[in-house]
Design an enzyme around this catalytic site. Structure first.
Site, PDB file in Angstrom:
ATOM      1  N   SER A  41      10.059  59.744  26.968  1.00 20.49           N
ATOM      2  CA  SER A  41      10.184  58.588  26.129  1.00 20.49           C
ATOM      3  C   SER A  41      11.374  59.284  24.889  1.00 20.49           C
ATOM      4  O   SER A  41      11.426  59.918  24.149  1.00 20.49           O
ATOM      5  CB  SER A  41       8.879  58.153  25.650  1.00 20.49           C
ATOM      6  OG  SER A  41       8.916  57.545  24.573  1.00 20.49           O
TER       7      SER A  41
ATOM      8  N   HIS B  96     -11.147  48.607  47.388  1.00 15.71           N
ATOM      9  CA  HIS B  96     -11.435  47.721  45.447  1.00 15.71           C
ATOM     10  C   HIS B  96     -11.001  48.179  44.337  1.00 15.71           C
ATOM     11  O   HIS B  96     -11.264  47.757  43.453  1.00 15.71           O
ATOM     12  CB  HIS B  96     -12.570  46.506  45.584  1.00 15.71           C
ATOM     13  CG  HIS B  96     -12.979  45.950  46.471  1.00 15.71           C
ATOM     14  ND1 HIS B  96     -13.275  44.552  46.862  1.00 15.71           N
ATOM     15  CD2 HIS B  96     -13.555  46.035  47.728  1.00 15.71           C
ATOM     16  CE1 HIS B  96     -13.831  44.421  47.756  1.00 15.71           C
ATOM     17  NE2 HIS B  96     -13.940  45.348  48.538  1.00 15.71           N
TER      18      HIS B  96
ATOM     19  N   LYS C 216       4.501  61.634  26.053  1.00 16.44           N
ATOM     20  CA  LYS C 216       5.066  60.850  27.806  1.00 16.44           C
ATOM     21  C   LYS C 216       5.537  61.634  28.509  1.00 16.44           C
ATOM     22  O   LYS C 216       6.542  62.278  28.655  1.00 16.44           O
ATOM     23  CB  LYS C 216       5.663  59.535  26.910  1.00 16.44           C
ATOM     24  CG  LYS C 216       5.302  58.274  26.082  1.00 16.44           C
ATOM     25  CD  LYS C 216       3.953  57.836  26.765  1.00 16.44           C
ATOM     26  CE  LYS C 216       4.193  57.209  28.325  1.00 16.44           C
ATOM     27  NZ  LYS C 216       5.002  55.878  27.752  1.00 16.44           N
TER      28      LYS C 216
ATOM     29  N   GLU D 179       8.586  54.016  39.821  1.00 13.64           N
ATOM     30  CA  GLU D 179       8.739  53.327  39.252  1.00 13.64           C
ATOM     31  C   GLU D 179       9.759  51.978  40.011  1.00 13.64           C
ATOM     32  O   GLU D 179      10.022  51.514  40.692  1.00 13.64           O
ATOM     33  CB  GLU D 179       8.469  52.463  37.680  1.00 13.64           C
ATOM     34  CG  GLU D 179       7.007  53.263  37.491  1.00 13.64           C
ATOM     35  CD  GLU D 179       7.138  53.543  35.699  1.00 13.64           C
ATOM     36  OE1 GLU D 179       6.925  52.339  34.637  1.00 13.64           O
ATOM     37  OE2 GLU D 179       7.899  54.897  35.477  1.00 13.64           O
TER      38      GLU D 179
END
Ligand code: ARG
Length: 458
Positions: free
Chosen positions: A276, A155, A282, A289
């Protein structure tokens, strides 16, 4: 000029004809088409349908076409309707009249199915090698992690301590099923369709068993009608590719989370990250992704293909032409995604200080309960006792390691002085007993077994 223009007295409307042209994508089947035609010419020759002279002319012509196409991919192009028309046109240009005899007793329906089967048989081993390379990267991470501990999750909440090696081998286990599933898809494609004709079978005495052997197939299809439209092997491949992409996506999701600032269990190599354009701090996990995103694409190819198949009447229908782009796209998607995942995993580093800190604390509650069980308390009762203890510790912002002897005893007089030793992450993994568990000896054996598997598939 098409393969069928004799039947018609006007030239096709470009809007309708161009819509059906498949050469733009089925040129990927060039090699397979020529391979199939070479074997078909030999079979016609052996059956006495083609003269030895014609057979030889066709075979030599096709071999030259194959060589030229391999040498110069730009050669495989033209105004042709499909790759079959292209090969035949080139053959007739080269060997003249004999080339017009190649298609005797054969239909594009069985030919296109054959080509796709040959294509998959050629490509699937390369995808399996990609899967094995990723399994190897997971095994290397498992090896490097040694005795390092981390929390496991259910979970997405801390569950129990595990070895970092156990975590990487968990992903390897799923990938090995993909490897087997891809082999199953290749097995389903492994049937010769030639001899089926357009739908009813061919009227020339071709030895299909021999032809199957010549093309490396282990069997011949059992029914010509079924064969003309059977693309189950396409669906099976798309399913195998989709499930592999699902596994890559889950791995990617894990790594996106675990390499983020909040967890910081693993560190992405700078080589596997992007920056970024605006925020200088970043370090984005773009490749992961994209792998996750592309899983949707593979699943779409599968569901799209199932939808195409579901209403087809018996026998060949042009709808089936949609199979190729689905296969090519799913195959290419799996290929690039495996490469990206392998590159990321092989360069990950483990932040052991972070993983081990997260692996201690209240997630040892099951071990504390097991301790009471080993002293004779029924598990359900032990669960209650430890649950109450956890509630108290949470309220105080503490964990098991800070409990005094008196506090342990206050919870249950079965707690002896040795409980502090049982309630550590290391003791927790060592307490596991089964071969599939995270017990360090079991994990060592699992890693050895994984290495043996890798050796067997190379
Ligand atoms: N391009 C077609 C396909 O991919 C080849 C088979 C054509 N057969 C036919 N009867 N039109 O399915």
């Amino acid at each position: 000029m098409t393969l069928w223009s004799g039947r018609f007295d006007i030239t096709p409307d470009p809007a309708a004809f161009d819509f059906g042209v498949s050469f733009g994508f089925d040129r990927a089947l060039f090699e397979d088409d020529v391979t199939g035609s070479l074997a078909w010419a030999e079979a016609l020759g052996a059956a006495g349908v083609l003269s030895p002279g014609d057979t030889q002319a066709i075979v030599e012509g096709l071999q030259a076409i194959l060589e030229e196409g391999r040498r110069d991919p730009g050669f495989v192009s033209g105004p042709d309707e499909d790759v079959h028309s292209f090969v035949e046109r080139k053959l007739v240009e080269r060997v003249g009249e004999a080339g017009r005899r190649l298609h005797t007793g054969r239909s594009r329906n069985e030919q296109v199915s054959l080509d796709l089967r040959l294509y998959l048989r050629r490509r699937i081993p390369a995808r399996q090698a990609g899967v094995a390379a990723l399994v190897a990267a997971c095994a290397d991470q498992a090896e490097r992690a040694g005795p390092a501990l981390m929390p496991s999750y259910t979970h997405l909440r801390r569950a129990q301590p595990v070895l970092v090696a156990h975590y990487f081998l968990a992903h390897a286990a799923a990938l090995r099923r993909d490897h087997a599933r891809l082999a199953g898809a290749a097995g389903e494609a492994d049937a010769l369709t030639l001899g089926s004709g357009a739908i009813a079978g061919t009227s020339y005495p071709v030895d299909t068993a021999r032809l199957a052997r010549a093309l490396g197939f282990s069997r011949v299809v059992s029914n010509s009608m079924d064969a003309s439209s059977d693309r189950d092997f396409v669906a099976t491949f798309l399913y195998a590719a989709s499930l592999a992409m699902v596994h890559l996506s889950r791995l990617a999701e894990d790594l996106i989370v675990f390499t983020g600032e909040e967890y910081a269990f693993f560190e992405l190599s700078d080589a596997s990250a992007t920056g970024s354009s605006m925020m200088p701090q970043k370090k984005n996990p773009d490749p992961l992704e994209l792998v996750r995103g592309k899983a949707g694409r593979a699943i779409g190819r599968l569901t799209g293909w199932l939808a195409t198949m579901k209403s087809l009447p018996s026998g060949y229908n042009k709808d089936l032409q949609e199979d190729k782009e689905a296969v090519f796209d799913a195959d290419a998607t799996l290929d690039v995604s495996l490469r990206a995942a392998q590159a990321v995993v092989s360069r990950l580093t483990v932040n052991t200080a972070r993983t081990e800190r997260a692996a201690s604390g209240l997630l040892l509650a099951t071990d504390v309960a097991d301790y009471l069980v080993s002293r004779g308390m029924p598990f359900r009762r032990a669960h209650e006792v430890v649950g109450a203890l956890v509630r108290q510790l949470l309220a105080d912002g503490r964990d098991f390691s800070t409990l005094t002897r008196e506090e342990w005893r206050g919870a249950s007089d079965l707690f002896g002085d040795d409980v502090a030793l049982a309630a550590t992450a290391l003791a927790s993994v060592q307490a596991r007993r089964t071969p599939q568990s995270t017990n360090p000896d079991a994990v060592r054996l699992a890693l050895d077994e994984c290495r043996a598997w890798l050796a067997s598939c190379s």
